[in-house]
Design a protein around this motif. Structure first.
Motif, mmCIF file in Angstrom:
data_model
loop_
_atom_site.group_PDB
_atom_site.id
_atom_site.type_symbol
_atom_site.label_atom_id
_atom_site.label_comp_id
_atom_site.label_asym_id
_atom_site.label_seq_id
_atom_site.Cartn_x
_atom_site.Cartn_y
_atom_site.Cartn_z
ATOM 1 N N ASN A 246 0.854 -1.183 0.000
ATOM 2 C CA ASN A 246 0.000 0.000 0.000
ATOM 3 C C ASN A 246 0.892 1.235 0.000
ATOM 4 O OD1 ASN A 246 -2.484 -1.451 0.130
ATOM 5 N ND2 ASN A 246 -1.970 -1.941 2.240
ATOM 6 N N GLY A 247 1.311 1.621 -1.182
ATOM 7 C CA GLY A 247 2.213 2.754 -1.359
ATOM 8 C C GLY A 247 2.963 2.591 -2.652
ATOM 9 N N ASP A 248 3.924 3.445 -2.854
ATOM 10 C CA ASP A 248 4.720 3.433 -4.082
ATOM 11 C C ASP A 248 5.882 2.456 -3.963
ATOM 12 O OD1 ASP A 248 4.473 7.036 -4.336
ATOM 13 O OD2 ASP A 248 3.103 5.507 -5.070
ATOM 14 N N LEU A 249 6.271 1.870 -5.094
ATOM 15 C CA LEU A 249 7.499 1.087 -5.197
ATOM 16 C C LEU A 249 8.516 1.998 -5.867
ATOM 17 C CD1 LEU A 249 9.106 -1.546 -4.962
ATOM 18 C CD2 LEU A 249 8.221 -2.166 -7.230
ATOM 19 N N ILE A 250 9.595 2.296 -5.146
ATOM 20 C CA ILE A 250 10.613 3.205 -5.651
ATOM 21 C C ILE A 250 11.869 2.413 -5.970
ATOM 22 C CG2 ILE A 250 12.009 5.244 -5.142
ATOM 23 C CD1 ILE A 250 9.755 6.024 -3.120
ATOM 24 N N VAL A 251 12.322 2.507 -7.214
ATOM 25 C CA VAL A 251 13.525 1.811 -7.661
ATOM 26 C C VAL A 251 14.572 2.866 -7.982
ATOM 27 C CG1 VAL A 251 14.500 0.249 -9.377
ATOM 28 C CG2 VAL A 251 12.140 -0.089 -8.595
ATOM 29 N N ALA A 252 15.693 2.783 -7.268
ATOM 30 C CA ALA A 252 16.761 3.757 -7.461
ATOM 31 C C ALA A 252 18.022 3.036 -7.912
ATOM 32 C CB ALA A 252 17.027 4.512 -6.159
ATOM 33 N N GLY A 253 18.837 3.732 -8.633
ATOM 34 C CA GLY A 253 20.098 3.171 -9.073
ATOM 35 C C GLY A 253 20.318 3.396 -10.549
ATOM 36 N N ARG A 254 21.539 3.154 -10.931
ATOM 37 C CA ARG A 254 21.899 3.335 -12.342
ATOM 38 C C ARG A 254 22.813 2.179 -12.731
ATOM 39 N NH1 ARG A 254 22.086 8.067 -15.785
ATOM 40 N NH2 ARG A 254 23.457 7.609 -17.518
ATOM 41 N N ASP A 255 22.215 1.102 -13.176
ATOM 42 C CA ASP A 255 22.959 -0.092 -13.567
ATOM 43 C C ASP A 255 22.725 -0.308 -15.053
ATOM 44 O OD1 ASP A 255 24.045 -2.567 -14.044
ATOM 45 O OD2 ASP A 255 23.015 -3.576 -12.413
ATOM 46 N N PRO A 256 23.717 -0.044 -15.881
ATOM 47 C CA PRO A 256 23.506 -0.173 -17.329
ATOM 48 C C PRO A 256 23.234 -1.607 -17.774
ATOM 49 C CG PRO A 256 25.808 0.239 -16.855
ATOM 50 C CD PRO A 256 25.069 0.383 -15.553
ATOM 51 N N SER A 257 23.485 -2.577 -16.906
ATOM 52 C CA SER A 257 23.247 -3.975 -17.289
ATOM 53 C C SER A 257 21.977 -4.537 -16.650
ATOM 54 C CB SER A 257 24.457 -4.843 -16.928
ATOM 55 O OG SER A 257 24.659 -4.837 -15.527
ATOM 56 N N PHE A 258 21.045 -3.668 -16.223
ATOM 57 C CA PHE A 258 19.767 -4.120 -15.661
ATOM 58 C C PHE A 258 18.878 -4.563 -16.823
ATOM 59 C CE2 PHE A 258 15.550 -3.762 -13.844
ATOM 60 C CZ PHE A 258 15.736 -4.204 -12.547
ATOM 61 N N HIS A 259 18.450 -5.824 -16.779
ATOM 62 C CA HIS A 259 17.672 -6.414 -17.883
ATOM 63 C C HIS A 259 16.419 -7.097 -17.351
ATOM 64 C CE1 HIS A 259 20.929 -5.704 -20.686
ATOM 65 N NE2 HIS A 259 21.772 -6.270 -19.844
ATOM 66 N N ASN A 260 15.685 -7.725 -18.270
ATOM 67 C CA ASN A 260 14.482 -8.465 -17.885
ATOM 68 C C ASN A 260 14.764 -9.463 -16.770
ATOM 69 O OD1 ASN A 260 12.535 -7.341 -19.686
ATOM 70 N ND2 ASN A 260 13.461 -8.483 -21.348
ATOM 71 N N GLU A 261 15.910 -10.129 -16.832
ATOM 72 C CA GLU A 261 16.245 -11.132 -15.822
ATOM 73 C C GLU A 261 16.284 -10.509 -14.426
ATOM 74 O OE1 GLU A 261 17.960 -10.534 -18.609
ATOM 75 O OE2 GLU A 261 17.797 -12.388 -19.745
ATOM 76 N N HIS A 262 16.784 -9.285 -14.324
ATOM 77 C CA HIS A 262 16.864 -8.606 -13.034
ATOM 78 C C HIS A 262 15.483 -8.163 -12.572
ATOM 79 C CE1 HIS A 262 20.867 -8.198 -14.912
ATOM 80 N NE2 HIS A 262 21.221 -8.684 -13.732
ATOM 81 N N ALA A 263 14.659 -7.727 -13.506
ATOM 82 C CA ALA A 263 13.286 -7.358 -13.158
ATOM 83 C C ALA A 263 12.533 -8.574 -12.636
ATOM 84 C CB ALA A 263 12.570 -6.761 -14.377
ATOM 85 N N VAL A 264 12.760 -9.717 -13.251
ATOM 86 C CA VAL A 264 12.124 -10.960 -12.815
ATOM 87 C C VAL A 264 12.600 -11.338 -11.420
ATOM 88 C CG1 VAL A 264 12.098 -13.447 -13.286
ATOM 89 C CG2 VAL A 264 11.617 -11.820 -15.117
ATOM 90 N N MET A 265 13.893 -11.180 -11.154
ATOM 91 C CA MET A 265 14.404 -11.471 -9.808
ATOM 92 C C MET A 265 13.778 -10.522 -8.786
ATOM 93 S SD MET A 265 18.380 -12.574 -10.217
ATOM 94 C CE MET A 265 18.922 -11.640 -11.636
ATOM 95 N N LEU A 266 13.592 -9.263 -9.158
ATOM 96 C CA LEU A 266 12.932 -8.308 -8.270
ATOM 97 C C LEU A 266 11.493 -8.749 -8.004
ATOM 98 C CD1 LEU A 266 12.728 -5.639 -6.718
ATOM 99 C CD2 LEU A 266 12.277 -4.503 -8.903
ATOM 100 N N ALA A 267 10.785 -9.169 -9.053
ATOM 101 C CA ALA A 267 9.408 -9.647 -8.884
ATOM 102 C C ALA A 267 9.361 -10.853 -7.953
ATOM 103 C CB ALA A 267 8.800 -10.004 -10.245
ATOM 104 N N ARG A 268 10.309 -11.765 -8.111
ATOM 105 C CA ARG A 268 10.350 -12.952 -7.250
ATOM 106 C C ARG A 268 10.596 -12.556 -5.796
ATOM 107 N NH1 ARG A 268 14.529 -15.908 -5.481
ATOM 108 N NH2 ARG A 268 15.926 -15.195 -7.105
#
Length: 93
Positions: A11-33
């Motif tokens: 119940n609120g915002d999800l805030i994603v901070a950082g600057r990783d030029p190699s952030f890909h779908n695989e990392h988003a999936v790991m975040l979701a998990r």
């Protein structure tokens, strides 16, 4: 105001901070998990990405944020993100 988790929802915002030029779908999936493992299945607020956030080598923070939103949302997940989800699930089983 601090966000809280109740009944499987953030119940609120999800805030994603950082600057990783190699952030890909695989990392988003790991975040979701990781969110799922915390019991979070839905977010009632906004997805907010920090300035300079990039995903899949897209230099646009807006488009990168949209890609992340889509990868986290099973109803919007692209074929590439879905494949990353399937591949990642095989690794954790």
């Amino acid at each position: 105001m601090a966000a809280c988790v109740a009944a499987g929802a953030l119940n609120g915002d999800l805030i994603v901070a950082g600057r990783d030029p190699s952030f890909h779908n695989e990392h988003a999936v790991m975040l979701a998990r990781e969110l799922n493992e915390l019991g979070i299945r839905a977010i009632s607020g906004n997805l907010i990405v920090s300035p300079g956030f990039t995903m899949n080598f897209d230099p646009s923070t807006t488009r990168s944020g949209e890609q992340l939103r889509d990868a986290l949302d099973t109803t919007r997940r692209s074929a590439a993100a879905m494949q990353a989800w399937t591949d990642e699930r095989k690794l954790v089983e």
